[in-house]
Scaffold this motif. Structure first.
Motif, PDB file in Angstrom:
ATOM      1  N   GLU A  43     -39.950  13.939   9.822  1.00  0.00           N
ATOM      2  CA  GLU A  43     -40.106  12.507   9.646  1.00  0.00           C
ATOM      3  C   GLU A  43     -39.250  11.983   8.494  1.00  0.00           C
ATOM      4  O   GLU A  43     -38.772  10.862   8.522  1.00  0.00           O
ATOM      5  N   ASP A  44     -39.062  12.829   7.457  1.00  0.00           N
ATOM      6  CA  ASP A  44     -38.306  12.393   6.290  1.00  0.00           C
ATOM      7  C   ASP A  44     -36.805  12.538   6.469  1.00  0.00           C
ATOM      8  O   ASP A  44     -36.029  11.961   5.727  1.00  0.00           O
ATOM      9  N   ASP A  45     -36.386  13.345   7.426  1.00  0.00           N
ATOM     10  CA  ASP A  45     -34.960  13.633   7.542  1.00  0.00           C
ATOM     11  C   ASP A  45     -34.568  13.851   8.997  1.00  0.00           C
ATOM     12  O   ASP A  45     -33.929  14.833   9.344  1.00  0.00           O
ATOM     13  N   LYS A  46     -34.973  12.936   9.867  1.00  0.00           N
ATOM     14  CA  LYS A  46     -34.792  13.118  11.308  1.00  0.00           C
ATOM     15  C   LYS A  46     -33.353  13.337  11.719  1.00  0.00           C
ATOM     16  O   LYS A  46     -33.061  14.126  12.603  1.00  0.00           O
ATOM     17  N   PHE A  47     -32.453  12.595  11.089  1.00  0.00           N
ATOM     18  CA  PHE A  47     -31.112  12.550  11.625  1.00  0.00           C
ATOM     19  C   PHE A  47     -30.180  13.617  11.073  1.00  0.00           C
ATOM     20  O   PHE A  47     -29.039  13.721  11.499  1.00  0.00           O
ATOM     21  N   SER A  48     -30.629  14.412  10.098  1.00  0.00           N
ATOM     22  CA  SER A  48     -29.638  15.292   9.491  1.00  0.00           C
ATOM     23  C   SER A  48     -29.973  16.767   9.570  1.00  0.00           C
ATOM     24  O   SER A  48     -29.267  17.531  10.196  1.00  0.00           O
ATOM     25  N   ARG A  49     -31.063  17.192   8.920  1.00  0.00           N
ATOM     26  CA  ARG A  49     -31.231  18.625   8.747  1.00  0.00           C
ATOM     27  C   ARG A  49     -32.589  19.125   9.215  1.00  0.00           C
ATOM     28  O   ARG A  49     -33.567  18.406   9.281  1.00  0.00           O
ATOM     29  N   LEU A  50     -32.602  20.386   9.524  1.00  0.00           N
ATOM     30  CA  LEU A  50     -33.819  21.087   9.916  1.00  0.00           C
ATOM     31  C   LEU A  50     -33.647  22.503   9.409  1.00  0.00           C
ATOM     32  O   LEU A  50     -32.642  23.138   9.670  1.00  0.00           O
ATOM     33  N   ASP A  51     -34.599  22.983   8.607  1.00  0.00           N
ATOM     34  CA  ASP A  51     -34.365  24.315   8.076  1.00  0.00           C
ATOM     35  C   ASP A  51     -35.579  25.225   8.225  1.00  0.00           C
ATOM     36  O   ASP A  51     -36.715  24.782   8.285  1.00  0.00           O
ATOM     37  N   VAL A  52     -35.267  26.521   8.292  1.00  0.00           N
ATOM     38  CA  VAL A  52     -36.274  27.577   8.412  1.00  0.00           C
ATOM     39  C   VAL A  52     -36.123  28.483   7.194  1.00  0.00           C
ATOM     40  O   VAL A  52     -35.025  28.965   6.905  1.00  0.00           O
ATOM     41  N   LYS A  53     -37.211  28.683   6.484  1.00  0.00           N
ATOM     42  CA  LYS A  53     -37.203  29.566   5.321  1.00  0.00           C
ATOM     43  C   LYS A  53     -37.944  30.852   5.672  1.00  0.00           C
ATOM     44  O   LYS A  53     -39.006  30.806   6.291  1.00  0.00           O
ATOM     45  N   ALA A  54     -37.383  31.989   5.263  1.00  0.00           N
ATOM     46  CA  ALA A  54     -38.002  33.275   5.591  1.00  0.00           C
ATOM     47  C   ALA A  54     -37.665  34.312   4.535  1.00  0.00           C
ATOM     48  O   ALA A  54     -36.687  34.174   3.793  1.00  0.00           O
ATOM     49  N   THR A  55     -38.503  35.354   4.477  1.00  0.00           N
ATOM     50  CA  THR A  55     -38.255  36.503   3.612  1.00  0.00           C
ATOM     51  C   THR A  55     -38.190  37.736   4.499  1.00  0.00           C
ATOM     52  O   THR A  55     -39.065  37.948   5.341  1.00  0.00           O
ATOM     53  N   THR A  56     -37.143  38.548   4.333  1.00  0.00           N
ATOM     54  CA  THR A  56     -36.965  39.732   5.167  1.00  0.00           C
ATOM     55  C   THR A  56     -37.707  40.929   4.570  1.00  0.00           C
ATOM     56  O   THR A  56     -38.201  40.870   3.441  1.00  0.00           O
ATOM     57  N   ASN A  57     -37.742  42.013   5.322  1.00  0.00           N
ATOM     58  CA  ASN A  57     -38.452  43.204   4.868  1.00  0.00           C
ATOM     59  C   ASN A  57     -37.834  43.821   3.614  1.00  0.00           C
ATOM     60  O   ASN A  57     -38.494  44.562   2.884  1.00  0.00           O
ATOM     61  N   ASN A  58     -36.561  43.512   3.314  1.00  0.00           N
ATOM     62  CA  ASN A  58     -35.935  44.010   2.081  1.00  0.00           C
ATOM     63  C   ASN A  58     -35.963  42.949   0.976  1.00  0.00           C
ATOM     64  O   ASN A  58     -35.156  42.978   0.042  1.00  0.00           O
ATOM     65  N   ASN A  59     -36.911  41.994   1.111  1.00  0.00           N
ATOM     66  CA  ASN A  59     -37.185  40.962   0.099  1.00  0.00           C
ATOM     67  C   ASN A  59     -36.062  39.943  -0.083  1.00  0.00           C
ATOM     68  O   ASN A  59     -36.010  39.246  -1.097  1.00  0.00           O
ATOM     69  N   MET A  60     -35.156  39.854   0.864  1.00  0.00           N
ATOM     70  CA  MET A  60     -34.112  38.851   0.804  1.00  0.00           C
ATOM     71  C   MET A  60     -34.671  37.494   1.231  1.00  0.00           C
ATOM     72  O   MET A  60     -35.385  37.385   2.226  1.00  0.00           O
ATOM     73  N   LYS A  61     -34.349  36.457   0.453  1.00  0.00           N
ATOM     74  CA  LYS A  61     -34.761  35.100   0.773  1.00  0.00           C
ATOM     75  C   LYS A  61     -33.678  34.451   1.624  1.00  0.00           C
ATOM     76  O   LYS A  61     -32.491  34.482   1.265  1.00  0.00           O
ATOM     77  N   VAL A  62     -34.072  33.865   2.740  1.00  0.00           N
ATOM     78  CA  VAL A  62     -33.103  33.268   3.654  1.00  0.00           C
ATOM     79  C   VAL A  62     -33.509  31.843   4.001  1.00  0.00           C
ATOM     80  O   VAL A  62     -34.690  31.565   4.265  1.00  0.00           O
TER      81      VAL A  62
END
Length: 276
Positions: A43-62
């Motif tokens: 709702e705050d950023d309909k027209f530009s971005r969409l992001d997914v945040k995740a942490t992998t099994n080796n503790n990497m932030k993505v």
């Protein structure tokens, strides 16, 4: 699809494709998605971005960010979001060695890096003269979908699957209905799962409403930008004509003569004359 906890295999396969193509990471076998309710941010950023945040099994932030249109601030924006994700790992009193590798992956539906034709570019911190890597804690990827031409991959689907684990995903993101993608799906289990998930989403009423809302926001903004640009051009032309008319009046050219030479009428010219 990438942000769904129901289908972690899709995100894992995509990430292994991203890092495998550059040979920078060990194979990822598990991910923890940290913002599964990403639709709340739309709702705050309909027209530009969409992001997914995740942490992998080796503790990497993505952070996987999808940009639908060029905001002309991608580099600074990317560094800002990367720094926020990097900093978020630290709590009061934590030692610096708690900080883990943090990666931003920008998937762009427009061409941005015009200096080369590569659809996948990766940036890290290096010494300028020797190319010595300062640290592996920062990594930024730019993936530009328009640089892919699916026609060149027809008849080469088997080679794609064997040589490049990322390319099938990018072709899927660009056009999931293409003939090339349909052939590749039969050879990649996770891609087939993604196609099935997309099919389910396409029939989901809420997902359809969100999709259409985003499309409308994009079209509205494009129309607004074009309208503003047209007004600016017209205003600039008008100002230019008025300057010329003032110069003509100062040099003794009569109003009737100026009417014949410009697009202005007599009343408009008389108004300009009063301003001199």
């Amino acid at each position: 699809m990438f942000g769904s906890q129901k289908h972690p295999e899709i995100l894992i396969a995509f990430l292994n494709g991203v890092f495998g193509s550059k040979g920078t990471e060990e194979e990822i076998v598990d991910v923890q998605i940290e913002n599964p309710d990403i639709d709340k941010d739309w709702e705050d950023d309909k027209f530009s971005r969409l992001d997914v945040k995740a942490t992998t099994n080796n503790n990497m932030k993505v952070n996987i960010e999808i940009q639908l249109k060029n905001q002309y601030n991608m580099k600074k924006r990317t560094l800002y979001y990367w720094s926020k994700l990097f900093e978020s790992q630290m709590k009061a009193g934590d030692p610096y060695d708690k900080l883990q590798k943090t990666v931003t992956i920008n998937i762009l539906d427009f061409e941005y890096l015009l200096s080369n034709s590569r659809y996948h570019n990766t940036y890290i911190l290096k010494e300028k003269e020797t190319n010595e890597v300062l640290t592996d804690l920062q990594e930024i990827h730019f993936i530009e979908l328009p640089k892919l031409d699916e026609e060149q991959f027809k008849g080469k689907e088997i080679n794609i699957v064997e040589k490049d684990a990322l390319l099938p995903w990018l072709l899927f993101l660009k056009n999931p209905e293409s003939e090339v993608v349909k052939v590749i799906e039969e050879r990649i289990k996770e891609l087939q799962e993604a196609a099935e998930a997309l099919e389910v989403l396409s029939h989901d009423e809420k997902a359809r409403e969100v999709y259409e809302s985003r499309q409308k926001a994009i079209h509205d903004q494009i129309s607004n930008i074009k309208g503003a640009a047209k007004e600016a051009r017209e205003e600039g032309i008008r100002e230019g004509i008025e300057k010329i008319v003032k110069s003509m009046l100062i040099n003794g050219i009569g109003v009737e003569e100026i009417v014949k030479m410009t697009s202005l009428n007599k009343r408009e010219i008389e108004k300009i004359k009063k301003e001199i």
